[in-house]
Write a protein that holds these residues in place. Structure first.
Motif, short mmCIF file in Angstrom:
data_model
loop_
_atom_site.label_atom_id
_atom_site.label_comp_id
_atom_site.label_asym_id
_atom_site.label_seq_id
_atom_site.Cartn_x
_atom_site.Cartn_y
_atom_site.Cartn_z
N VAL A 99 0.83 -1.21 0.00
CA VAL A 99 0.00 0.00 0.00
C VAL A 99 0.86 1.26 0.00
CG1 VAL A 99 -1.79 1.25 1.28
CG2 VAL A 99 -1.80 -1.25 1.26
N ALA A 100 2.01 1.21 0.68
CA ALA A 100 2.83 2.41 0.94
C ALA A 100 3.21 3.17 -0.33
CB ALA A 100 4.09 2.00 1.68
N ALA A 101 3.38 4.48 -0.16
CA ALA A 101 3.75 5.34 -1.28
C ALA A 101 5.23 5.18 -1.63
CB ALA A 101 3.46 6.79 -0.93
N GLY A 102 6.07 4.96 -0.62
CA GLY A 102 7.50 4.78 -0.88
C GLY A 102 8.30 6.06 -0.93
N MET A 103 7.78 7.11 -0.26
CA MET A 103 8.60 8.33 -0.16
C MET A 103 9.76 8.07 0.78
SD MET A 103 5.75 11.28 0.15
CE MET A 103 5.03 10.46 1.55
N LEU A 104 10.93 8.56 0.40
CA LEU A 104 12.11 8.42 1.25
C LEU A 104 12.37 9.82 1.81
CD1 LEU A 104 14.09 6.18 -1.27
CD2 LEU A 104 12.54 5.46 0.55
N ALA A 105 11.50 10.19 2.77
CA ALA A 105 11.34 11.60 3.11
C ALA A 105 11.95 11.95 4.46
CB ALA A 105 9.86 11.96 3.06
N ALA A 106 13.26 11.79 4.60
CA ALA A 106 13.90 12.10 5.88
C ALA A 106 13.77 13.58 6.22
CB ALA A 106 15.38 11.71 5.82
N VAL A 107 13.85 14.44 5.20
CA VAL A 107 13.88 15.89 5.47
C VAL A 107 12.45 16.47 5.53
CG1 VAL A 107 14.71 18.12 4.60
CG2 VAL A 107 16.16 16.08 4.42
#
Ligand SMILES: Cc1cc2nc3c(=O)[nH]c(=O)nc-3n(C[C@H](O)[C@H](O)[C@H](O)COP(=O)(O)OP(=O)(O)OC[C@H]3O[C@@H](n4cnc5c(N)ncnc54)[C@H](O)[C@@H]3O)c2cc1C
Length: 398
Positions: A55-63
């Motif tokens: 389901v997850a979008a997969g953003m690698l959004a540390a910032v």
């Protein structure tokens, strides 16, 4: 190392050095890395590669996902983001599968004066934390992403927050595990076995008993439900439901969006993640509803309404899917990694909204602790013992 098994087999080995309960991305990366270090490794899961990654979008959004009070978690998130390019290169080479990793960056935008003030504050916090992000006017945002609504008031350009397709990541991890000799037991673990105050494996729902020197509980939001866990070892992990939509951008036209775009609309987070193959992921709700994964009319409506406010053109796109998944959340929103208070039992769970981002660093940290008994420096603050002050049990002599 043992030969690979992908299905049920009567002569499949029932003992291993490491048994991972749960074959979501976290269990799979743990198993892959453990097998690479020469440990005989098995995974129990009825459907390896399933779970929240579907389901997850997969953003690698540390910032862009920096939150007040989560500065310790930021260190782990950044360590994982840094490992991503090499991790993906190795995984794709070993598995022969594409993961959809895309170094495209992210734009967080504001739609009104309140959002703008909030984003400005986030920008200041990012700068004080030494993170790289750039403030843009509304016009500059639209120059970068022409499909954005004319009302966008400003935004933060974060070139280091990328994305990956979690479904492809999960499939690549299954193949990498198979090729590294990991044995898959396609069944649910119904009970942990504890012998003389030490975890020694599990009993599967199909009645088979599996034994292992070290057991890793990586059951995502179900981690606390494994029977046989001593009360003080049960991980404090709960499910947080997220509904996500998938649209498709018909090709081969100019890209609809060139990077992930996100905003807070009326207090709800909404994001659009454009994949290279034309898929556009719109997420996500955040709901405390137990283990319910029903897609609701209200959830779909709110996501479309908010995404439309951000990028009006989305209503023209074909709608392909609506699905709900469960984020495994812990009391401090950070994962639980490494030895539990029960000898022989490790945890790798509670990755909440960052599990995809945290996959590389989790695999490395778990392989370290399984081979040396020690968590690496970067993972030490995430020991499960922060939630269980009870002393670690002493094993009973055999
Ligand atoms: C809507 C949504 C959006 C998200 N977006 C992002 C994002 O953009 N970026 C990001 O980094 N993260 C994101 N996440 C979070 C990420 O998907 C999760 O943190 C991650 O997938 C958790 O992986 P896991 O392996 O720990 O758990 P899961 O994916 O839940 O997998 C657990 C597995 O264990 C199995 N299992 C459980 N109990 C047992 C048992 N007793 N026996 C055998 N098997 C068992 C289950 O069947 C399942 O396959 C999102 C999550 C959701 C729901």
């Amino acid at each position: 190392m043992q030969s690979s098994h992908t299905g049920q087999h009567p002569d499949i080995s029932t003992s291993s050095d490491v048994l991972v309960v749960g074959g979501g991305i976290i269990g799979l990366v743990t198993a892959w890395r453990a097998a690479q270090r020469g440990l005989r490794t098995a995974v129990a899961d009825p459907e390896p590669g399933g779970g929240a990654a579907q389901v997850a979008a997969g953003m690698l959004a540390a910032v862009t996902e920096l939150h007040y009070g989560e500065e310790t978690l930021l260190g782990l998130n950044l360590a994982s983001a840094e490992r991503y390019p090499a991790f993906v290169a190795e995984l794709e080479a070993v598995s022969g599968r594409d993961t959809g990793y895309r170094a495209c960056g992210t734009l967080a935008v504001a739609l009104d004066a309140d959002d703008r003030a909030h984003l400005r504050e986030l920008h200041g916090f990012q700068q004080r934390s030494g993170l790289s992000s750039e403030w843009l006017s509304g016009r500059e945002c639209r120059r970068l992403e022409p499909m954005l609504a004319p009302g966008v008031r400003g935004g933060l350009r974060v070139d280091g927050d990328h994305q990956i397709d979690p479904r492809r990541l999960a499939a690549a991890l299954v193949t990498a595990c198979e090729r590294a000799g990991v044995i898959f037991h396609r069944s649910f673990a119904s009970r942990l076995t504890v012998v003389r105050d030490r975890a020694s494996g599990v009993v599967l729902a199909d009645g088979r008993a599996l034994s292992a020197d070290q057991t890793v509980l990586a059951g995502g939001s179900l981690s606390g439900r494994l029977a046989g866990l001593p009360t003080d070892v049960v991980p404090p992990v709960r499910p947080v439901k997220g509904q996500v939509l998938r649209l498709s951008v018909p090709g081969p036209y100019a890209p609809f969006l060139s990077r992930s775009v996100r905003a807070v609309v009326r207090g709800s987070h909404v994001y659009l993640v454009p994949r290279e193959n034309g898929e556009l992921v719109v997420g996500a709700t955040s709901e405390e509803q137990g283990w319910d994964t029903t897609v609701t009319a209200g959830g779909v409506y709110e996501l479309l309404r908010d995404a439309h406010e951000l990028v009006p053109g989305i209503t023209e796109l074909p709608f392909t899917e609506a699905r709900a998944g469960l984020r495994p959340a812990s009391p401090d929103n950070a994962p639980l990694l490494g030895p539990s208070a029960l000898p022989g039992l490790h945890l790798a769970t509670g990755h909440y909204r960052n599990g995809v981002l945290l996959t590389p660093v989790t695999g490395d940290a778990m392989a370290d602790v399984l081979t040396t008994g020690e968590l690496p420096e970067v993972a030490r603050p995430f020991t499960p013992r922060r939630f269980s002050p009870a002393p670690v049990r002493q094993e009973q002599p055999a």
